[in-house]
Every structure is written in structure tokens, then in C-alpha cells.
Write an enzyme that holds these catalytic residues in place. Sequence first.
Site, PDB file in Angstrom:
ATOM      1  N   TYR A 163      34.715  19.050   0.823  1.00 26.47           N
ATOM      2  CA  TYR A 163      34.359  20.428   1.209  1.00 26.47           C
ATOM      3  C   TYR A 163      35.477  21.214   1.857  1.00 26.47           C
ATOM      4  O   TYR A 163      35.351  22.410   2.049  1.00 26.47           O
ATOM      5  CB  TYR A 163      33.131  20.414   2.135  1.00 26.47           C
ATOM      6  CG  TYR A 163      33.215  19.415   3.275  1.00 26.47           C
ATOM      7  CD1 TYR A 163      33.975  19.683   4.390  1.00 26.47           C
ATOM      8  CD2 TYR A 163      32.528  18.196   3.204  1.00 26.47           C
ATOM      9  CE1 TYR A 163      34.058  18.758   5.425  1.00 26.47           C
ATOM     10  CE2 TYR A 163      32.610  17.273   4.228  1.00 26.47           C
ATOM     11  CZ  TYR A 163      33.372  17.559   5.340  1.00 26.47           C
ATOM     12  OH  TYR A 163      33.472  16.636   6.346  1.00 26.47           O
ATOM     13  N   LYS A 164      36.574  20.551   2.238  1.00 30.32           N
ATOM     14  CA  LYS A 164      37.656  21.305   2.900  1.00 30.32           C
ATOM     15  C   LYS A 164      38.512  21.996   1.827  1.00 30.32           C
ATOM     16  O   LYS A 164      38.034  22.852   1.107  1.00 30.32           O
ATOM     17  CB  LYS A 164      38.491  20.375   3.771  1.00 30.32           C
ATOM     18  CG  LYS A 164      37.731  19.712   4.916  1.00 30.32           C
ATOM     19  CD  LYS A 164      38.699  18.917   5.769  1.00 30.32           C
ATOM     20  CE  LYS A 164      38.000  17.949   6.702  1.00 30.32           C
ATOM     21  NZ  LYS A 164      37.193  18.605   7.739  1.00 30.32           N
TER      22      LYS A 164
HETATM   23  C1  LIG Z   1      39.878  13.450   8.955  1.00 32.16           C
HETATM   24  C2  LIG Z   1      38.395  13.533   8.772  1.00 32.16           C
HETATM   25  N1  LIG Z   1      37.727  12.457   8.329  1.00 32.16           N
HETATM   26  C3  LIG Z   1      36.379  12.506   8.174  1.00 32.16           C
HETATM   27  C4  LIG Z   1      35.658  13.646   8.470  1.00 32.16           C
HETATM   28  C5  LIG Z   1      34.146  13.698   8.408  1.00 32.16           C
HETATM   29  O1  LIG Z   1      33.622  13.268   7.292  1.00 32.16           O
HETATM   30  P1  LIG Z   1      32.111  13.492   6.806  1.00 32.16           P
HETATM   31  O2  LIG Z   1      31.423  14.379   7.782  1.00 32.16           O
HETATM   32  O3  LIG Z   1      32.268  14.153   5.470  1.00 32.16           O
HETATM   33  O4  LIG Z   1      31.524  12.162   6.722  1.00 32.16           O
HETATM   34  C6  LIG Z   1      36.317  14.780   8.911  1.00 32.16           C
HETATM   35  C7  LIG Z   1      35.543  16.007   9.187  1.00 32.16           C
HETATM   36  O5  LIG Z   1      36.017  17.045   9.513  1.00 32.16           O
HETATM   37  C8  LIG Z   1      37.720  14.720   9.073  1.00 32.16           C
HETATM   38  O6  LIG Z   1      38.377  15.788   9.538  1.00 32.16           O
END
Ligand SMILES: Cc1ncc(COP(=O)(O)O)c(C=O)c1O
Length: 411
Positions: free
Chosen positions: A223-224
Site C-alpha cells: 500500500y505504500k
Molecule cells: C517497515 C514496515 N514494516 C511493516 C509495516 C507494517 O506492516 P502491515 O501493517 O502491512 O502488516 C510497516 C508499516 O508501516 C512498515 O513501515
Amino acid sequence: MIDLAHCRTLDARDPLRAVRDRFARPAEDTVYLDGNSIGAMPADAASRVERVMLEGWRDARRRGWNRFDWLEKPWRMGEGLAHIVGAGKGDVLFCDNTTINLYKILGYAWQLDRTRPVIVTEAHNFPTDTYVAEGLARFAGGAAAVRRIDRPHELDAALSGDVGVLYLSYVDYRTSRRWNMAAVNELARARGVLTLWDCSHAAGAIPVDLEGTGADFAVGCGYKYLCGGPGAPAWLYVHPRHQDRAWPVIAGWMGHADVFAFAPTYEPLRGVRRHQTGTPGILANEAMSAAIDIWRDVRREDLAWKHRSLSEVLIALLEQECGKFGVRVTSPLDYDEQGGHVGFSHPGAGSVCEALLEHGVVSSFRKPDVIRFGISPVAISHEDVWVAVSRLRQVLETEIWREPRFAKVSV
Ligand SMILES: Cc1ncc(COP(=O)(O)O)c(C=O)c1O
């Protein structure tokens, strides 16, 4: 001295100019510099999702599995992304969310050599990354342990003979500092340690070269910068040399060698697809696919040029226009050490970030005093950067950010 005309000249040479038009313009006229949180929406995402709802859900229902490519989509999306992260076409899979994929792949990597029980990670990694390692160690009941390093120079000493997996974020979510992936992979390989990279703040922004640098495993969110939409599926990468070495951590029916055989016992699919767990989010996959269809047409070298160019212009402008008002760039100035966003500090950062919102610039604030400008090369222009910095300058020069209505800082 950088001016608007210079920014426009760079935009005229931008090899990704046409790609920008494949994203929808938001209803409000904002400069969106938060691609490190939720990226831009592909222009056809909404109509594609609607079509899946109507033709897939309303009309076809179960028959949708055969009529459309629902089963193949996680894999096809992986093929479409592979060149952007320097992976082989069959080595990337979209499924689940980042946290789940981190757990699955960390567990998979860790179990490959139980004589090396230690997982090395960063003390200041993104919280979910650290929690996943802690959780795995607990679940393993003492058979696994986590060792944290505070600073990059501690890495060498941390990689002793008991380490099985080195588990890092390629780009730090706060500072935007990027590791030298090639050098780290080489060091790890020399010590017999496997590498797992969280590429969430890199993929779709800076060049990532998983296979070329010898990475063993990687995971990233959708999503980023990859623009797959809120709640998009995440991706995972397993180097071919590891793909058929063990069962996945979650042996689910969608990762079975013959999904619709409904066999009573598990047998893993060959390759990276064994890490599929259960039914994918069909609607979320459609939105993600809209973005992937754009990524298929993006060349990694064009992405690299654009991100570097935008970053250099932004950093120069921040210093030129806002340095005298207390802005200090906190992310690395050497581009080779920089990740997806540019961070800068200001004593009133939280309120400045709020005031920027009112001035049509969307950015993000991280305590205690840092503002992040996420640079999405497919969605923003050099002129956008110029406009954002001009508005920042206005907010600082007029000191409007001191007004009480900006005191409450949103997340
Ligand atoms: C480096 C990093 N890893 C993992 C995540 C979170 O992952 P998710 O909420 O998609 O499981 C983020 C969320 O911003 C992140 O910045």
C-alpha cells in the site's frame, strides 16, 4: 539556485511523465508527499474493483474462480512486480499482510539451520518487525533467540557463529537511512547467515536489487509506494535456492500442491507459491493489480533516475528556501544511503505538519521533531516538490504554524 523553471525543465525530461497520468488526481488540490504511508490510486482501480464486485461477486460467485484469474492473481502480480525489486519472475508472491509474511518468511528461514538459533535484527526496526521476531522466539520456546543491534557498525560483531538469520529493514522508516544491501548480503554470506529484508520503505521508490545483491529473502507491503491501496496484499520473495527446502510456516490449502484435490494430508506446492495460505482478498487483489499493471510498464532505471532527481531537488530546496527558518535535513545527504523519503527536523514539526495540511501539502510527522516527505517517483513531479517547499516556506515565514488550531497533531 533552483527555481520553478529548473523544476519544469526536469519534468520535461522525466521518463515517467506518462505514468503519472495513469494515477487518479485527488478531489482536493493537494501535493501528496505521503506515498510512504498510502500511495496514489491507479485511475482505473475503482472501476476494476467495481467490475469484480458486479461480474465476479453479484453474477459469477463461486464460478468466478474459473471465469476470472482469482487463483493465479497472487502469482501474476508477483511476476509484474519482480523487475522493480530485482527478482526473478517466478520468485515473488503477493499474499496476506506484511506482518504475516514477515512471520512466515522469518520462521521459514530460521528453521533451515537449527544449529544457528539466533536472529539478528535492529533495536529500532519498525515495531512489527521486532515483535514478529520476539513472537517467533517465544513460540519456539527457547530454541530461537533475538539479538538486537543499536547501530550499523555493530553488525559485524553481532554476526557470530550462532546466527542463522539477519533480519533488517532495507530503509529505516524514521530516518530513511538505507543499508548497503550488497555489502550486507556479502558479509552475511561469508558468515553462513541468511538475510531477510523488509523492503516496505524502498520498493516502488528506490531501486531494489534482490537477486543481484544475493539476498535470500524479502518482504514488503503493497500500500505504500507500490500504490496497491489501503489494506493491499503484501509481497514476499524467496531466492530460488531456498524455495523447495522446507514446508512453509503456515501450511494452508492454497499452498498445497493440488489445491482442489482436497487431499487429507499436506504436500507443498513447488516454489514460492507454497507460502500462499488461504483464500486471498479478491477485491484487494484487483486494486493491487491495477497498480501492478502500471508497474509492468515502469523501467527500474527510470524509477531510479526520477527518485534520485526528486530527492536531490527536494533536499536542495529545503536548504535553500527553509534553512533560515530552522529546517534541518535529517535523512542521509549521500543519495546512496537514502531511502524512499526525505526527513527534516524543525522545533515545531508537529504543528508545521498540521499547518501544511491546511496549505494543501500532505506529509507525515514522527516524534519528536521530524517531518517526512515521501517521494513517490511514479506519482509526483519536480514542480510538485517546488510547490510543497514554497508552501512550507510560507508556513514558516508567517509563523502561522504557531496558531493554537495547529497544536493538536494527527497521526
Ligand atoms: C517497515 C514496515 N514494516 C511493516 C509495516 C507494517 O506492516 P502491515 O501493517 O502491512 O502488516 C510497516 C508499516 O508501516 C512498515 O513501515
